[in-house]
Design a protein around this motif. Structure first.
Motif, PDB file in Angstrom:
ATOM      1  N   ARG A  12      -9.545   8.134  -3.389  1.00 52.53           N
ATOM      2  CA  ARG A  12      -9.235   6.795  -2.883  1.00 52.53           C
ATOM      3  C   ARG A  12     -10.489   5.915  -2.859  1.00 52.53           C
ATOM      4  N   THR A  13     -10.283   4.616  -3.242  1.00 55.42           N
ATOM      5  CA  THR A  13     -11.390   3.659  -3.229  1.00 55.42           C
ATOM      6  C   THR A  13     -11.221   2.675  -2.074  1.00 55.42           C
ATOM      7  N   SER A  14     -12.301   2.038  -1.744  1.00 52.58           N
ATOM      8  CA  SER A  14     -12.252   1.052  -0.636  1.00 52.58           C
ATOM      9  C   SER A  14     -11.375  -0.140  -0.991  1.00 52.58           C
ATOM     10  N   GLY A  15     -11.336  -0.507  -2.274  1.00 53.41           N
ATOM     11  CA  GLY A  15     -10.461  -1.614  -2.681  1.00 53.41           C
ATOM     12  C   GLY A  15      -9.003  -1.278  -2.437  1.00 53.41           C
ATOM     13  N   GLU A  16      -8.610  -0.021  -2.737  1.00 54.38           N
ATOM     14  CA  GLU A  16      -7.233   0.388  -2.488  1.00 54.38           C
ATOM     15  C   GLU A  16      -6.925   0.391  -0.996  1.00 54.38           C
ATOM     16  N   ILE A  17      -7.902   0.816  -0.200  1.00 51.56           N
ATOM     17  CA  ILE A  17      -7.685   0.854   1.250  1.00 51.56           C
ATOM     18  C   ILE A  17      -7.472  -0.566   1.796  1.00 51.56           C
ATOM     19  N   ARG A  18      -8.253  -1.510   1.325  1.00 49.25           N
ATOM     20  CA  ARG A  18      -8.125  -2.892   1.809  1.00 49.25           C
ATOM     21  C   ARG A  18      -6.792  -3.484   1.412  1.00 49.25           C
ATOM     22  N   VAL A  19      -6.335  -3.161   0.203  1.00 47.62           N
ATOM     23  CA  VAL A  19      -5.036  -3.679  -0.232  1.00 47.62           C
ATOM     24  C   VAL A  19      -3.906  -3.089   0.615  1.00 47.62           C
ATOM     25  N   LEU A  20      -3.965  -1.766   0.860  1.00 45.05           N
ATOM     26  CA  LEU A  20      -2.897  -1.116   1.613  1.00 45.05           C
ATOM     27  C   LEU A  20      -2.886  -1.505   3.085  1.00 45.05           C
ATOM     28  N   LEU A  21      -4.072  -1.880   3.614  1.00 47.17           N
ATOM     29  CA  LEU A  21      -4.149  -2.238   5.031  1.00 47.17           C
ATOM     30  C   LEU A  21      -4.180  -3.750   5.265  1.00 47.17           C
ATOM     31  N   SER A  22      -3.971  -4.512   4.210  1.00 43.28           N
ATOM     32  CA  SER A  22      -4.006  -5.961   4.380  1.00 43.28           C
ATOM     33  C   SER A  22      -2.654  -6.469   4.861  1.00 43.28           C
TER      34      SER A  22
END
Length: 693
Positions: A683-693
């Motif tokens: 998992r990347t930080s970009g994916e985390i930000r998208v999923l938690l936005s």
């Protein structure tokens, strides 16, 4: 020049031969001198010109004969002219002799006249002396008559004028004031007589005028007192004679003050009776009351107090307007009169007097004295109302109402009025009753409530307190007290009406666990803030509540962050990385940590994948009982933002460790495991930000 040479030659030839030689040298020298003299002579000289013109006018020719006879002719002519002059002077002498004879005759006649005049003067001298003496006596008598008429006219008051000045049977009218003005002028001018040689007249006139003035001022004093008894202040057209009389009476400060004292006592009784009649409807003179009594139609305590204060305010305005006509409309006349009175009676001046008379200040003092009876009755009735009710809201409304009228009376009567002491006492009494009632209510509430509501909403006692606070804030906002020191004035109310109840909520909060305790505290504070937010005078308290809410919000955000770390499994990795640093050795050691072993790291990655789809919903579910939906969203978003930062930290350490281990070759490739941590934790930080936005 030829003629001169010819004469010289001729003269030389006539000399003897023996002398010619001697003469030759001398003649040459004389001739040269003569020639030099002739040549040096200026023929432009005026005298020579006049001589030549005279000779030319006489027709004289330049011949030898003429030159020889010229001197004789001139002398002969001079002798002839002198003879003519002597002849003329002889005639003048003859005339002078005749004039001398005439003058002698005139002198004789003058001596005769002088003798006659001297004899006449000698005979008439006694008569002229007697006549001059009589004329001087007549002139002195005329001067004395003029002085006597002037003294009688200026310093003596006639019997008729004396009656007008002192008799109480005669009215105080224009004639009285005219005679009084004349008497004051006589009193002033009599002091001038004291500076003369004969002071007896000055002393007599001064004593007589003093008696007359004292009698006149006593008459004026009694007349003003009688007028005050029948004076109608409701009539805007107050008798001008009363105003003029007060201005004149001010010249006697003692009588003026006594008159004001009696007038103040009379007005105090009249206003007290009028106020009592307005309250009860009964009057001492059995007159009809046009309006209904206040006690009959004002059933509400607040309206009852308001009607009494409104009546007192209306009476004060009417009294002030009426007395302004008496004391202020004349400008500084009363002040100047009192100044003149103090100068004539210096023993009345107190030590340290800076200002003799202030019309506005005296007016305020007189109105305050007139309202003294009304103020006493108002204080009694208002205190009865305050003490007979246990409603804290009513007590505070009464206090604000009194404060409003207090500021109004300050504008009418100034800050030194004694009536303001009554308002201050009533305001303190109402606030004291308010604080007592509030403390009793707080004590009763604290013994009843032990648990917060299940939905973590504000408890009922806080809702009741906030409802009461809303009423109190509205009452304070509509009062004039918000003009001076608004925040300080209402902070005392908040300390009694809000702080104890918020303290009770804090006690209930201590028995709760997180996040329930923070949610309950925020719900209570938001309810209090919503009540105070619309009032500028509660800005300080609102800011204080907001700071407390921000602290609780920060605590909830920390709680949500801890939940996200735990539910996602990221907490294990963060705890493992907390002991590492950015050094190369520390980064190389990351793959050897237990949390970063393949099985553990794959387990955390799987847990993260399972957590992310419903992460925000699950996190918001924990604080859903927070009554502000926007705050729930903001707190969760803040926790998600911090979680993303934590993930970026873990990701950066994993990538750093992979970069250091990329070039390392294993000796046994068949037994080697995965070479990169990134493959185990994809998992990347970009994916985390998208999923938690």
């Amino acid at each position: 020049m030829p003629r001169v040479a010819e004469k010289v030659t001729r003269r030389d030839s006539s000399l003897p031969a023996g002398q010619a030689g001697n003469y030759g040298s001398r003649g040459t020298t004389a001739l040269s001198a003569r020639i030099t003299s002739v040549l040096s002579t200026s023929y432009a000289d005026l005298d020579i010109r006049d001589v030549v013109e005279t000779l030319d006018a006489r027709g004289v020719h330049n011949t030898a004969e003429t030159r020889r006879q010229l001197r004789l002719d001139v002398q002969k002519e001079v002798i002839r002219c002198n003879g003519e002059v002597v002849k003329d002077f002889g005639e003048v002498a003859e005339q002078l002799k005749r004039i001398g004879t005439a003058i002698s005759s005139l002198n004789k006649y003058c001596r005769d006249m002088c003798n006659h005049i001297a004899a006449a003067t000698k005979d008439t001298a006694p008569v002229l002396s007697d006549a001059k003496s009589l004329l001087d006596q007549r002139k002195q008598i005329e001067v004395k008559q003029q002085i006597l008429r002037a003294v009688n006219t200026h310093f003596i008051i006639s019997e008729e004028e004396m009656a007008t000045l002192t008799s109480t049977a005669l009215p105080v009218d224009e004639a009285f004031f005219q005679v009084l003005t004349r008497a004051k002028r006589i009193h002033h001018d009599s002091q001038v007589l004291l500076g003369t040689e004969d002071q007896k007249l000055g002393l007599e006139v001064l004593e007589q005028s003093s008696r007359q003035l004292n009698a006149a001022f006593q008459k004026l004093y009694r007349w003003i007192q009688s007028e005050f008894k029948t004076l109608d202040l409701e009539n805007p057209q107050i008798n001008a004679s009363v105003r003029r009389s007060l201005r004149v009476l001010a010249e006697r400060p003692t009588l003026f003050q006594a008159c004001l004292d009696s007038f103040g006592d009379a007005r105090e009784n009249i206003l007290s009776d009028a106020f009592h009649a307005a309250l009860t409807g009964s009057t001492s003179n059995a007159s009809h009351i046009a309006t209904k009594p206040i006690e009959f139609h004002a059933h509400d305590p607040l309206r009852y107090v308001g009607d009494m204060l409104a009546w007192a305010h209306s009476a004060t305005v009417s009294e002030r307007e009426a007395l302004e006509v008496l004391f202020i409309s004349e400008g500084d006349e009363i002040k100047r009169s009192i100044q003149a009175g103090l100068e004539s009676e210096p023993w009345l001046r107190t030590e340290g007097d800076q200002e003799v008379f202030d019309g506005r200040k005296a007016l305020n003092q007189l109105v305050s004295r007139d309202l003294a009876g009304v103020a006493r009755l108002l204080r009694q009735r208002t205190e009865q109302v305050i003490q007979s009710h246990d409603d804290a809201t009513l007590a505070y409304k009464i206090a604000n109402l009194i404060r409003f009228y207090k500021t109004t009376f300050v504008k009418l009567l100034g800050t030194e009025s004694e009536v303001l002491d009554v308002f201050s006492h009533l305001e303190e009494s109402a606030m004291r009753q308010f604080r007592g009632n509030m403390r009793d209510h707080v004590a009763a509430v604290q013994g009843e409530v032990t648990l917060p509501p299940a939905d973590l909403s504000p408890p009922d006692f806080l809702e009741e307190a906030l409802q009461m606070l809303r009423v109190l804030a509205k009452s304070y906002d509509t009062s004039v007290a918000t003009v001076d020191g608004p925040e300080d004035g209402f902070m005392a109310v908040l300390s009694e009406a809000l702080d104890p109840f918020l303290g009770g909520c804090e006690n209930l909060q201590r028995g709760l666990e997180q996040p329930e305790s923070e949610i309950f505290a925020i719900n209570c504070l938001l309810a209090a803030k919503s009540v105070l937010a619309g009032y500028s005078f509660a800005k300080e308290k609102t800011s204080e509540i907001q700071d407390t809410i921000s602290e609780h919000v920060s605590t909830l955000a920390e709680y949500q962050l801890r939940y996200l770390r735990h539910a996602s499994g990221l907490r294990v990795l963060l705890e493992a990385l907390s002991a590492t640093s950015e050094s190369v050795e520390s980064v190389k050691a990351i793959p050897t940590l237990p949390a970063f072993q393949p099985e553990a790291l794959v387990s955390v990655s799987q847990q993260l994948d399972d957590f992310l789809p419903s992460a925000l919903i699950d996190a918001a579910e924990h604080i859903k009982r927070l009554r502000n939906r926007k705050m729930v969203h903001d707190i969760t978003e803040e926790a998600a933002r911090q979680f993303c930062e934590d993930f970026e930290f873990v990701e950066s350490r994993i990538l750093a460790a992979d970069d250091l281990l990329t070039g390392v070759e294993t000796q046994d490739e068949e037994d080697a495991g995965p070479a990169r941590l990134r493959d185990l934790f994809p998992r990347t930080s970009g994916e985390i930000r998208v999923l938690l936005s």
